[in-house]
Design a protein around this motif. Structure first.
Motif, PDB file in Angstrom:
ATOM      1  N   UNK A 148       6.155 -18.446 -12.402  1.00  0.00           N
ATOM      2  CA  UNK A 148       6.380 -19.762 -11.821  1.00  0.00           C
ATOM      3  C   UNK A 148       6.643 -20.818 -12.882  1.00  0.00           C
ATOM      4  N   UNK A 149       6.692 -20.404 -14.144  1.00  0.00           N
ATOM      5  CA  UNK A 149       7.088 -21.296 -15.215  1.00  0.00           C
ATOM      6  C   UNK A 149       5.975 -22.045 -15.918  1.00  0.00           C
ATOM      7  N   UNK A 150       4.728 -21.689 -15.666  1.00  0.00           N
ATOM      8  CA  UNK A 150       3.627 -22.394 -16.307  1.00  0.00           C
ATOM      9  C   UNK A 150       3.482 -21.932 -17.757  1.00  0.00           C
ATOM     10  N   UNK A 151       3.161 -22.849 -18.650  1.00  0.00           N
ATOM     11  CA  UNK A 151       3.009 -22.476 -20.061  1.00  0.00           C
ATOM     12  C   UNK A 151       1.869 -21.481 -20.254  1.00  0.00           C
ATOM     13  N   UNK A 152       2.048 -20.586 -21.200  1.00  0.00           N
ATOM     14  CA  UNK A 152       1.052 -19.538 -21.441  1.00  0.00           C
ATOM     15  C   UNK A 152      -0.313 -20.124 -21.783  1.00  0.00           C
ATOM     16  N   UNK A 153      -0.346 -21.187 -22.565  1.00  0.00           N
ATOM     17  CA  UNK A 153      -1.622 -21.797 -22.940  1.00  0.00           C
ATOM     18  C   UNK A 153      -2.387 -22.299 -21.738  1.00  0.00           C
ATOM     19  N   UNK A 154      -1.688 -22.989 -20.843  1.00  0.00           N
ATOM     20  CA  UNK A 154      -2.328 -23.499 -19.628  1.00  0.00           C
ATOM     21  C   UNK A 154      -2.795 -22.342 -18.755  1.00  0.00           C
ATOM     22  N   UNK A 155      -1.918 -21.363 -18.561  1.00  0.00           N
ATOM     23  CA  UNK A 155      -2.258 -20.223 -17.703  1.00  0.00           C
ATOM     24  C   UNK A 155      -3.473 -19.473 -18.236  1.00  0.00           C
ATOM     25  N   UNK A 156      -3.508 -19.201 -19.534  1.00  0.00           N
ATOM     26  CA  UNK A 156      -4.638 -18.439 -20.071  1.00  0.00           C
ATOM     27  C   UNK A 156      -5.938 -19.244 -19.997  1.00  0.00           C
ATOM     28  N   UNK A 157      -5.854 -20.552 -20.219  1.00  0.00           N
ATOM     29  CA  UNK A 157      -7.059 -21.383 -20.115  1.00  0.00           C
ATOM     30  C   UNK A 157      -7.602 -21.366 -18.686  1.00  0.00           C
ATOM     31  N   UNK A 158      -6.721 -21.509 -17.702  1.00  0.00           N
ATOM     32  CA  UNK A 158      -7.162 -21.525 -16.309  1.00  0.00           C
ATOM     33  C   UNK A 158      -7.713 -20.171 -15.875  1.00  0.00           C
ATOM     34  N   UNK A 159      -7.080 -19.103 -16.319  1.00  0.00           N
ATOM     35  CA  UNK A 159      -7.572 -17.763 -15.970  1.00  0.00           C
ATOM     36  C   UNK A 159      -8.930 -17.527 -16.618  1.00  0.00           C
ATOM     37  N   UNK A 160      -9.084 -17.929 -17.880  1.00  0.00           N
ATOM     38  CA  UNK A 160     -10.401 -17.789 -18.536  1.00  0.00           C
ATOM     39  C   UNK A 160     -11.466 -18.550 -17.756  1.00  0.00           C
ATOM     40  N   UNK A 161     -11.133 -19.748 -17.274  1.00  0.00           N
ATOM     41  CA  UNK A 161     -12.093 -20.519 -16.476  1.00  0.00           C
ATOM     42  C   UNK A 161     -12.481 -19.771 -15.210  1.00  0.00           C
ATOM     43  N   UNK A 162     -11.486 -19.154 -14.544  1.00  0.00           N
ATOM     44  CA  UNK A 162     -11.783 -18.397 -13.320  1.00  0.00           C
ATOM     45  C   UNK A 162     -12.667 -17.201 -13.641  1.00  0.00           C
ATOM     46  N   UNK A 163     -12.395 -16.509 -14.724  1.00  0.00           N
ATOM     47  CA  UNK A 163     -13.203 -15.354 -15.115  1.00  0.00           C
ATOM     48  C   UNK A 163     -14.617 -15.819 -15.433  1.00  0.00           C
ATOM     49  N   UNK A 164     -14.738 -16.900 -16.205  1.00  0.00           N
ATOM     50  CA  UNK A 164     -16.057 -17.424 -16.572  1.00  0.00           C
ATOM     51  C   UNK A 164     -16.831 -17.894 -15.350  1.00  0.00           C
ATOM     52  N   UNK A 165     -16.152 -18.522 -14.406  1.00  0.00           N
ATOM     53  CA  UNK A 165     -16.816 -18.989 -13.188  1.00  0.00           C
ATOM     54  C   UNK A 165     -17.317 -17.827 -12.341  1.00  0.00           C
ATOM     55  N   UNK A 166     -16.685 -16.677 -12.469  1.00  0.00           N
ATOM     56  CA  UNK A 166     -17.093 -15.503 -11.703  1.00  0.00           C
ATOM     57  C   UNK A 166     -18.185 -14.702 -12.392  1.00  0.00           C
ATOM     58  N   UNK A 167     -18.775 -15.235 -13.448  1.00  0.00           N
ATOM     59  CA  UNK A 167     -19.846 -14.568 -14.209  1.00  0.00           C
ATOM     60  C   UNK A 167     -19.382 -13.208 -14.714  1.00  0.00           C
ATOM     61  N   UNK A 168     -18.115 -13.130 -15.076  1.00  0.00           N
ATOM     62  CA  UNK A 168     -17.556 -11.906 -15.635  1.00  0.00           C
ATOM     63  C   UNK A 168     -17.522 -12.060 -17.147  1.00  0.00           C
ATOM     64  N   UNK A 169     -17.279 -10.971 -17.819  1.00  0.00           N
ATOM     65  CA  UNK A 169     -17.060 -11.047 -19.257  1.00  0.00           C
ATOM     66  C   UNK A 169     -15.789 -11.864 -19.496  1.00  0.00           C
ATOM     67  N   UNK A 170     -15.806 -12.813 -20.420  1.00  0.00           N
ATOM     68  CA  UNK A 170     -14.592 -13.567 -20.716  1.00  0.00           C
ATOM     69  C   UNK A 170     -13.473 -12.626 -21.149  1.00  0.00           C
ATOM     70  N   UNK A 171     -12.300 -12.913 -20.660  1.00  0.00           N
ATOM     71  CA  UNK A 171     -11.138 -12.082 -20.960  1.00  0.00           C
ATOM     72  C   UNK A 171     -10.151 -12.921 -21.741  1.00  0.00           C
ATOM     73  N   UNK A 172      -9.701 -12.407 -22.859  1.00  0.00           N
ATOM     74  CA  UNK A 172      -8.734 -13.112 -23.693  1.00  0.00           C
ATOM     75  C   UNK A 172      -7.378 -12.437 -23.494  1.00  0.00           C
ATOM     76  N   UNK A 173      -6.435 -13.106 -22.818  1.00  0.00           N
ATOM     77  CA  UNK A 173      -5.129 -12.481 -22.598  1.00  0.00           C
ATOM     78  C   UNK A 173      -4.330 -12.411 -23.893  1.00  0.00           C
TER      79      UNK A 173
END
Length: 179
Positions: A148-173
């Motif tokens: 959808x054209x979102x910058x990689x930095x923004x996308x990875x930050x938002x995904x990390x937040x979702x992973x962290x909010x789910x009490x999962x191990x942080x994932x670094x794309x």
């Protein structure tokens, strides 16, 4: 088989009348850029000089307005498809909108709006993958945002937040994860 009355009228009329009819029919169906209309007329065999005269006249009376078309396209694609500014710019270029009109339309999308839209899209995608392995879930979410054209930095930050909010191990794309 005989041609329809509309087709006969087009072939019997002068080229300008034919071009005007084509443009009116196309604009009745959906808004279009001047470039799209010029391509349609050229495909129908209308001479370039006639195309320019007819499109100039339609522009003069306000029926063709690339700046307004660009604004409308940005609003609709942002809302319906959730495209980021980068993808919107590609879409505007594909539709033949000039650089100045495209820039003006894209300036209406702030970085905050773009981030909020990305968050909304990510929440929806995240909810649909609840049964997936967290890494797979995160990789798919990153791919969706990238398409959808979102910058990689923004996308990875938002995904990390979702992973962290789910009490999962942080994932670094990584770049390899997007393949």
């Amino acid at each position: 088989m005989q041609p329809s009355a509309g087709a006969r009228a087009d072939t019997d009329a002068d080229p300008e009348s034919t071009a005007r009819s084509i443009v009116l029919r196309l604009l009745t169906g959906a808004p279009r850029s001047r470039h799209q209309l010029a391509e349609a007329l050229t495909r129908r065999g209308i001479e370039e000089a006639v195309v320019e005269r007819v499109l100039d006249r339609f522009t003069d009376v306000g029926l063709i307005d690339d700046a307004e078309y660009a604004q409308m396209l940005v609003r609709s694609q942002l809302e319906s498809r959730g495209l980021a500014r980068r993808a919107l710019a590609v879409e505007l270029q594909r539709k033949g909108v000039g650089a100045d009109e495209a820039e003006a339309a894209l300036s209406t999308v702030s970085a905050e709006d773009e981030e909020q839209r990305a968050r909304d899209l990510l929440r929806k995608r995240w909810a649909t993958g609840a049964r997936l392995d967290p890494e797979v879930r995160a990789r798919r979410a990153m791919g969706m945002l990238a398409r959808k054209g979102y910058p990689m930095g923004l996308a990875s930050r938002l995904v990390r937040e979702m992973v962290d909010d789910g009490a999962q191990e942080p994932w670094e794309p990584t770049v390899d994860d997007l393949d």
